[in-house]
Design a protein around this motif. Sequence first.
Motif, PDB file in Angstrom:
ATOM      1  N   LEU A 100       0.460  -1.513   0.277  1.00 33.69           N
ATOM      2  CA  LEU A 100       0.167  -0.062   0.105  1.00 33.69           C
ATOM      3  C   LEU A 100       1.048   1.517  -0.212  1.00 33.69           C
ATOM      4  O   LEU A 100       0.421   2.365  -0.806  1.00 33.69           O
ATOM      5  CB  LEU A 100      -0.894  -0.227   1.245  1.00 33.69           C
ATOM      6  N   ASP A 104       0.794   4.628  -2.719  1.00 34.34           N
ATOM      7  CA  ASP A 104       0.451   5.796  -2.935  1.00 34.34           C
ATOM      8  C   ASP A 104       1.194   6.512  -3.868  1.00 34.34           C
ATOM      9  O   ASP A 104       1.002   7.543  -3.464  1.00 34.34           O
ATOM     10  CB  ASP A 104       0.990   5.620  -0.699  1.00 34.34           C
ATOM     11  N   HIS A 158      -8.445  -1.857   2.715  1.00 33.53           N
ATOM     12  CA  HIS A 158      -8.441  -2.203   1.491  1.00 33.53           C
ATOM     13  C   HIS A 158      -9.107  -1.412   0.815  1.00 33.53           C
ATOM     14  O   HIS A 158      -8.937  -0.681  -0.253  1.00 33.53           O
ATOM     15  CB  HIS A 158      -8.637  -3.029   1.143  1.00 33.53           C
ATOM     16  N   PHE A 161      -9.041   2.983   0.816  1.00 33.10           N
ATOM     17  CA  PHE A 161      -8.435   3.825  -0.664  1.00 33.10           C
ATOM     18  C   PHE A 161      -9.081   3.200  -1.841  1.00 33.10           C
ATOM     19  O   PHE A 161      -8.855   3.045  -2.721  1.00 33.10           O
ATOM     20  CB  PHE A 161      -6.670   2.786  -0.819  1.00 33.10           C
ATOM     21  N   ASN A 231     -11.645  -1.770  -7.030  1.00 33.52           N
ATOM     22  CA  ASN A 231     -11.418  -1.529  -5.441  1.00 33.52           C
ATOM     23  C   ASN A 231     -12.444  -2.148  -5.409  1.00 33.52           C
ATOM     24  O   ASN A 231     -13.722  -1.463  -5.006  1.00 33.52           O
ATOM     25  CB  ASN A 231     -11.160  -0.194  -5.083  1.00 33.52           C
TER      26      ASN A 231
END
Length: 316
Positions: A100, A104, A158, A161, A231
Amino acid sequence: MNITFFGASSQIAKGLIRKFSKFTQNHLTLFVRDYDSFNQWLQIHQISKNNCIVQDYSAFSNDAKIDVIINCIGVGDPAKALKISSSIQSITKYYDEIALGYLDSNPETKYFFISSGIAYGDIFSAPARKYTQQNIDMDSSRPEDAYAISKVNAEKNHRTFTNLSVIDIRIFSYLSDEIDINSRFFISDALRAIKESKILYTNNKNIIRDYIGPDDLYQLITKLINIKKLNTVVDAYSAEPIDKISILNFLELSFGLKYELQNSFKELNATGSKDHYYSQNFRAKDFGYNPKFSSKDVIEDVARKVLKRSRDFKIE
Protein backbone atom coordinates in the motif's frame (compact mmCIF):
# COMPACT_ATOMS: atom_id res chain seq x y z
CA MET A 1 4.20 -5.64 -17.86
CA ASN A 2 6.23 -5.41 -14.65
CA ILE A 3 4.78 -7.77 -12.05
CA THR A 4 5.98 -8.09 -8.46
CA PHE A 5 5.17 -11.10 -6.29
CA PHE A 6 5.28 -11.10 -2.50
CA GLY A 7 5.45 -14.65 -1.14
CA ALA A 8 6.72 -15.95 -4.48
CA SER A 9 7.57 -19.37 -3.04
CA SER A 10 3.97 -20.10 -2.02
CA GLN A 11 1.93 -22.71 -3.89
CA ILE A 12 -0.42 -20.08 -5.30
CA ALA A 13 2.38 -17.76 -6.40
CA LYS A 14 4.34 -20.54 -8.10
CA GLY A 15 1.36 -21.47 -10.26
CA LEU A 16 0.88 -17.86 -11.32
CA ILE A 17 4.60 -17.32 -11.93
CA ARG A 18 4.66 -20.29 -14.29
CA LYS A 19 1.74 -18.72 -16.20
CA PHE A 20 2.99 -15.12 -16.37
CA SER A 21 6.59 -16.10 -17.17
CA LYS A 22 5.52 -17.75 -20.44
CA PHE A 23 5.19 -14.32 -22.03
CA THR A 24 8.43 -12.46 -22.70
CA GLN A 25 6.72 -9.08 -22.35
CA ASN A 26 6.20 -9.83 -18.64
CA HIS A 27 9.05 -8.95 -16.29
CA LEU A 28 8.71 -10.56 -12.87
CA THR A 29 10.31 -9.50 -9.60
CA LEU A 30 9.99 -12.32 -7.11
CA PHE A 31 10.39 -11.66 -3.39
CA VAL A 32 11.23 -14.65 -1.21
CA ARG A 33 12.96 -15.45 2.06
CA ASP A 34 14.76 -18.63 0.93
CA TYR A 35 16.72 -17.40 -2.07
CA ASP A 36 18.67 -20.59 -2.86
CA SER A 37 15.82 -23.10 -2.82
CA PHE A 38 13.63 -20.80 -4.90
CA ASN A 39 16.33 -20.42 -7.53
CA GLN A 40 16.48 -24.21 -7.73
CA TRP A 41 12.73 -24.24 -8.33
CA LEU A 42 13.14 -21.74 -11.18
CA GLN A 43 15.78 -23.96 -12.77
CA ILE A 44 13.64 -27.09 -12.45
CA HIS A 45 10.77 -25.37 -14.28
CA GLN A 46 13.10 -23.75 -16.80
CA ILE A 47 11.90 -20.26 -15.98
CA SER A 48 14.32 -17.88 -17.64
CA LYS A 49 16.22 -15.30 -15.62
CA ASN A 50 15.98 -13.04 -18.65
CA ASN A 51 12.56 -11.81 -17.57
CA CYS A 52 12.57 -12.45 -13.83
CA ILE A 53 14.67 -11.48 -10.85
CA VAL A 54 14.66 -12.95 -7.34
CA GLN A 55 15.13 -10.55 -4.45
CA ASP A 56 15.04 -10.31 -0.69
CA TYR A 57 12.32 -8.09 0.77
CA SER A 58 14.93 -5.61 1.97
CA ALA A 59 15.55 -4.74 -1.69
CA PHE A 60 11.99 -3.53 -2.29
CA SER A 61 11.86 0.13 -3.31
CA ASN A 62 9.07 2.61 -3.92
CA ASP A 63 11.17 3.88 -6.83
CA ALA A 64 10.82 0.61 -8.75
CA LYS A 65 8.61 0.56 -11.83
CA ILE A 66 5.76 -1.86 -11.05
CA ASP A 67 2.49 -2.32 -12.94
CA VAL A 68 1.05 -5.09 -10.75
CA ILE A 69 1.75 -6.33 -7.23
CA ILE A 70 0.44 -9.78 -6.28
CA ASN A 71 0.62 -10.48 -2.55
CA CYS A 72 0.54 -14.23 -1.95
CA ILE A 73 1.92 -14.17 1.57
CA GLY A 74 -0.06 -16.51 3.78
CA VAL A 75 -0.03 -19.86 5.50
CA GLY A 76 -0.39 -22.81 3.14
CA ASP A 77 -0.53 -25.55 5.76
CA PRO A 78 -3.39 -25.64 8.32
CA ALA A 79 -1.11 -27.21 10.92
CA LYS A 80 1.35 -24.32 10.55
CA ALA A 81 -1.50 -21.80 10.71
CA LEU A 82 -2.37 -22.96 14.21
CA LYS A 83 1.26 -22.81 15.33
CA ILE A 84 1.78 -19.19 14.25
CA SER A 85 -1.74 -17.91 14.94
CA SER A 86 -0.45 -15.24 17.32
CA SER A 87 1.72 -13.65 14.62
CA ILE A 88 -0.52 -14.01 11.55
CA GLN A 89 -2.03 -10.56 12.01
CA SER A 90 1.32 -8.77 12.25
CA ILE A 91 2.82 -10.68 9.31
CA THR A 92 -0.19 -9.94 7.08
CA LYS A 93 -0.21 -6.27 8.05
CA TYR A 94 3.54 -5.80 7.56
CA TYR A 95 3.68 -6.91 3.93
CA ASP A 96 0.31 -5.38 3.11
CA GLU A 97 1.56 -1.99 4.27
CA ILE A 98 4.64 -2.30 2.05
CA ALA A 99 2.40 -2.78 -0.98
CA LEU A 100 0.00 0.00 0.00
CA GLY A 101 2.92 2.33 0.64
CA TYR A 102 4.08 1.74 -2.92
CA LEU A 103 0.61 2.44 -4.31
CA ASP A 104 0.47 5.68 -2.36
CA SER A 105 3.43 6.91 -4.42
CA ASN A 106 2.41 5.06 -7.58
CA PRO A 107 -1.41 5.20 -7.79
CA GLU A 108 -1.59 3.65 -11.28
CA THR A 109 -0.25 0.32 -10.02
CA LYS A 110 -2.73 -2.51 -9.42
CA TYR A 111 -2.52 -4.49 -6.19
CA PHE A 112 -3.92 -8.01 -5.83
CA PHE A 113 -4.21 -9.32 -2.28
CA ILE A 114 -4.77 -13.07 -2.05
CA SER A 115 -7.44 -13.33 0.62
CA SER A 116 -9.50 -16.31 1.76
CA GLY A 117 -13.09 -17.50 1.78
CA ILE A 118 -12.72 -17.79 5.54
CA ALA A 119 -13.12 -13.99 5.63
CA TYR A 120 -16.88 -14.66 5.49
CA GLY A 121 -16.66 -16.16 8.97
CA ASP A 122 -18.74 -18.99 10.37
CA ILE A 123 -21.41 -19.14 7.66
CA PHE A 124 -20.59 -22.37 5.89
CA SER A 125 -23.52 -24.53 6.83
CA ALA A 126 -24.40 -23.37 3.30
CA PRO A 127 -22.23 -21.82 0.56
CA ALA A 128 -21.41 -18.11 0.57
CA ARG A 129 -23.75 -16.02 -1.57
CA LYS A 130 -23.28 -12.35 -0.63
CA TYR A 131 -20.69 -10.31 1.21
CA THR A 132 -23.18 -9.09 3.80
CA GLN A 133 -23.17 -12.60 5.30
CA GLN A 134 -19.84 -11.91 7.01
CA ASN A 135 -20.16 -12.58 10.74
CA ILE A 136 -16.67 -12.78 12.26
CA ASP A 137 -16.09 -11.97 15.93
CA MET A 138 -13.18 -9.57 15.46
CA ASP A 139 -12.38 -9.73 19.18
CA SER A 140 -11.99 -13.50 19.21
CA SER A 141 -8.79 -14.84 20.79
CA ARG A 142 -9.26 -18.38 19.47
CA PRO A 143 -6.25 -19.56 17.40
CA GLU A 144 -8.55 -20.90 14.67
CA ASP A 145 -9.99 -17.40 14.14
CA ALA A 146 -6.67 -15.58 13.77
CA TYR A 147 -6.26 -16.22 10.05
CA ALA A 148 -9.77 -15.01 9.21
CA ILE A 149 -9.38 -11.87 11.34
CA SER A 150 -6.11 -10.99 9.59
CA LYS A 151 -7.79 -11.22 6.18
CA VAL A 152 -10.86 -9.22 7.24
CA ASN A 153 -8.73 -6.44 8.73
CA ALA A 154 -6.72 -6.23 5.52
CA GLU A 155 -9.83 -6.17 3.32
CA LYS A 156 -11.49 -3.47 5.41
CA ASN A 157 -8.37 -1.35 5.20
CA HIS A 158 -8.21 -1.82 1.44
CA ARG A 159 -11.71 -0.48 0.93
CA THR A 160 -10.66 2.86 2.43
CA PHE A 161 -8.26 3.47 -0.48
CA THR A 162 -11.05 4.28 -2.89
CA ASN A 163 -8.71 6.05 -5.33
CA LEU A 164 -6.42 3.01 -5.69
CA SER A 165 -6.76 -0.28 -7.57
CA VAL A 166 -6.79 -2.82 -4.75
CA ILE A 167 -8.46 -6.17 -5.46
CA ASP A 168 -8.94 -8.83 -2.80
CA ILE A 169 -9.39 -12.31 -4.24
CA ARG A 170 -11.05 -14.70 -1.81
CA ILE A 171 -9.82 -18.23 -2.49
CA PHE A 172 -11.63 -21.12 -0.87
CA SER A 173 -9.56 -24.15 -1.86
CA TYR A 174 -6.59 -23.97 -4.21
CA LEU A 175 -4.80 -26.95 -5.72
CA SER A 176 -1.84 -27.33 -8.07
CA ASP A 177 1.01 -29.74 -8.67
CA GLU A 178 3.11 -27.45 -6.44
CA ILE A 179 1.26 -28.87 -3.44
CA ASP A 180 3.41 -30.05 -0.55
CA ILE A 181 2.31 -33.66 -0.28
CA ASN A 182 3.38 -33.65 3.39
CA SER A 183 1.06 -30.77 4.31
CA ARG A 184 -2.09 -31.41 6.33
CA PHE A 185 -4.85 -30.92 3.79
CA PHE A 186 -7.46 -33.54 2.96
CA ILE A 187 -6.19 -33.82 -0.64
CA SER A 188 -2.52 -34.01 0.34
CA ASP A 189 -3.39 -36.65 2.94
CA ALA A 190 -5.18 -38.66 0.23
CA LEU A 191 -2.35 -38.33 -2.29
CA ARG A 192 0.19 -39.30 0.36
CA ALA A 193 -1.87 -42.38 1.22
CA ILE A 194 -1.95 -43.40 -2.45
CA LYS A 195 1.77 -42.83 -2.89
CA GLU A 196 2.68 -44.80 0.24
CA SER A 197 0.04 -47.51 -0.33
CA LYS A 198 -1.56 -46.76 3.01
CA ILE A 199 -5.17 -46.44 4.13
CA LEU A 200 -6.63 -42.94 4.36
CA TYR A 201 -8.77 -42.59 7.47
CA THR A 202 -11.45 -39.92 7.53
CA ASN A 203 -14.85 -39.36 9.10
CA ASN A 204 -18.14 -39.94 7.26
CA LYS A 205 -19.10 -36.27 7.20
CA ASN A 206 -19.70 -35.38 3.55
CA ILE A 207 -18.30 -31.88 3.26
CA ILE A 208 -18.21 -29.88 0.00
CA ARG A 209 -15.16 -28.06 -1.35
CA ASP A 210 -14.34 -25.99 -4.44
CA TYR A 211 -10.83 -26.41 -5.83
CA ILE A 212 -9.58 -23.74 -8.19
CA GLY A 213 -6.34 -24.39 -10.06
CA PRO A 214 -3.67 -22.07 -11.50
CA ASP A 215 -5.30 -21.87 -14.95
CA ASP A 216 -8.58 -20.36 -13.74
CA LEU A 217 -6.93 -18.18 -11.09
CA TYR A 218 -4.62 -16.81 -13.77
CA GLN A 219 -7.65 -16.17 -15.98
CA LEU A 220 -9.41 -14.30 -13.17
CA ILE A 221 -6.42 -12.08 -12.43
CA THR A 222 -5.77 -11.25 -16.08
CA LYS A 223 -9.43 -10.25 -16.50
CA LEU A 224 -9.18 -7.94 -13.49
CA ILE A 225 -5.84 -6.45 -14.56
CA ASN A 226 -7.53 -4.93 -17.60
CA ILE A 227 -10.06 -2.95 -15.53
CA LYS A 228 -8.97 0.51 -14.48
CA LYS A 229 -9.38 1.89 -10.96
CA LEU A 230 -11.01 -1.15 -9.42
CA ASN A 231 -11.21 -1.38 -5.65
CA THR A 232 -13.21 -4.43 -4.63
CA VAL A 233 -13.35 -7.99 -3.34
CA VAL A 234 -14.05 -10.95 -5.64
CA ASP A 235 -14.62 -14.63 -4.86
CA ALA A 236 -12.66 -17.21 -6.85
CA TYR A 237 -14.48 -20.37 -7.88
CA SER A 238 -14.14 -23.33 -10.22
CA ALA A 239 -16.68 -24.54 -12.79
CA GLU A 240 -18.18 -26.89 -10.17
CA PRO A 241 -17.48 -27.84 -6.53
CA ILE A 242 -17.22 -31.43 -5.31
CA ASP A 243 -18.16 -33.35 -2.16
CA LYS A 244 -15.76 -35.48 -0.11
CA ILE A 245 -17.38 -38.85 -0.86
CA SER A 246 -17.18 -38.13 -4.58
CA ILE A 247 -13.48 -37.28 -4.19
CA LEU A 248 -12.84 -40.51 -2.32
CA ASN A 249 -14.69 -42.62 -4.88
CA PHE A 250 -12.92 -40.90 -7.77
CA LEU A 251 -9.46 -41.34 -6.26
CA GLU A 252 -10.29 -44.95 -5.45
CA LEU A 253 -11.37 -45.76 -9.02
CA SER A 254 -8.74 -43.71 -10.83
CA PHE A 255 -5.70 -43.98 -8.58
CA GLY A 256 -6.31 -46.91 -6.26
CA LEU A 257 -6.90 -44.96 -3.05
CA LYS A 258 -7.75 -47.15 -0.06
CA TYR A 259 -9.82 -45.41 2.58
CA GLU A 260 -11.94 -46.09 5.63
CA LEU A 261 -14.69 -43.93 7.12
CA GLN A 262 -14.62 -43.75 10.91
CA ASN A 263 -17.26 -42.00 12.97
CA SER A 264 -14.75 -41.19 15.69
CA PHE A 265 -12.03 -39.83 13.38
CA LYS A 266 -11.16 -36.18 14.13
CA GLU A 267 -9.68 -34.20 11.26
CA LEU A 268 -7.38 -31.22 11.69
CA ASN A 269 -9.54 -28.10 11.73
CA ALA A 270 -7.30 -25.05 11.72
CA THR A 271 -9.88 -22.41 10.73
CA GLY A 272 -13.17 -23.71 12.09
CA SER A 273 -15.85 -26.06 10.80
CA LYS A 274 -16.85 -25.56 7.16
CA ASP A 275 -19.37 -28.07 5.75
CA HIS A 276 -20.02 -26.19 2.49
CA TYR A 277 -16.83 -24.23 1.95
CA TYR A 278 -17.41 -22.68 -1.44
CA SER A 279 -19.02 -19.64 -3.01
CA GLN A 280 -22.11 -19.02 -5.08
CA ASN A 281 -21.25 -15.34 -5.15
CA PHE A 282 -20.50 -15.17 -8.87
CA ARG A 283 -19.66 -11.47 -9.06
CA ALA A 284 -16.46 -12.33 -10.96
CA LYS A 285 -18.67 -13.00 -14.00
CA ASP A 286 -19.26 -9.25 -14.21
CA PHE A 287 -15.58 -8.86 -15.06
CA GLY A 288 -15.57 -11.53 -17.76
CA TYR A 289 -14.42 -14.48 -15.66
CA ASN A 290 -15.62 -17.87 -16.86
CA PRO A 291 -13.95 -20.86 -15.13
CA LYS A 292 -12.92 -23.65 -17.48
CA PHE A 293 -12.17 -26.42 -15.00
CA SER A 294 -14.26 -28.13 -12.33
CA SER A 295 -12.92 -29.19 -8.96
CA LYS A 296 -12.79 -32.77 -10.21
CA ASP A 297 -10.76 -31.67 -13.26
CA VAL A 298 -8.26 -29.91 -11.01
CA ILE A 299 -7.95 -32.86 -8.62
CA GLU A 300 -7.41 -35.31 -11.48
CA ASP A 301 -4.75 -33.15 -13.12
CA VAL A 302 -2.86 -32.62 -9.87
CA ALA A 303 -3.09 -36.26 -8.81
CA ARG A 304 -1.64 -37.45 -12.12
CA LYS A 305 1.24 -34.97 -12.02
CA VAL A 306 2.12 -35.45 -8.35
CA LEU A 307 1.89 -39.23 -8.37
CA LYS A 308 3.82 -39.50 -11.63
CA ARG A 309 6.85 -38.13 -9.78
CA SER A 310 6.87 -41.20 -7.55
CA ARG A 311 9.08 -43.86 -9.10
CA ASP A 312 7.11 -46.61 -7.41
CA PHE A 313 3.68 -45.44 -8.56
CA LYS A 314 2.33 -46.31 -11.96
CA ILE A 315 -0.72 -44.63 -13.46
CA GLU A 316 -2.66 -46.92 -15.76
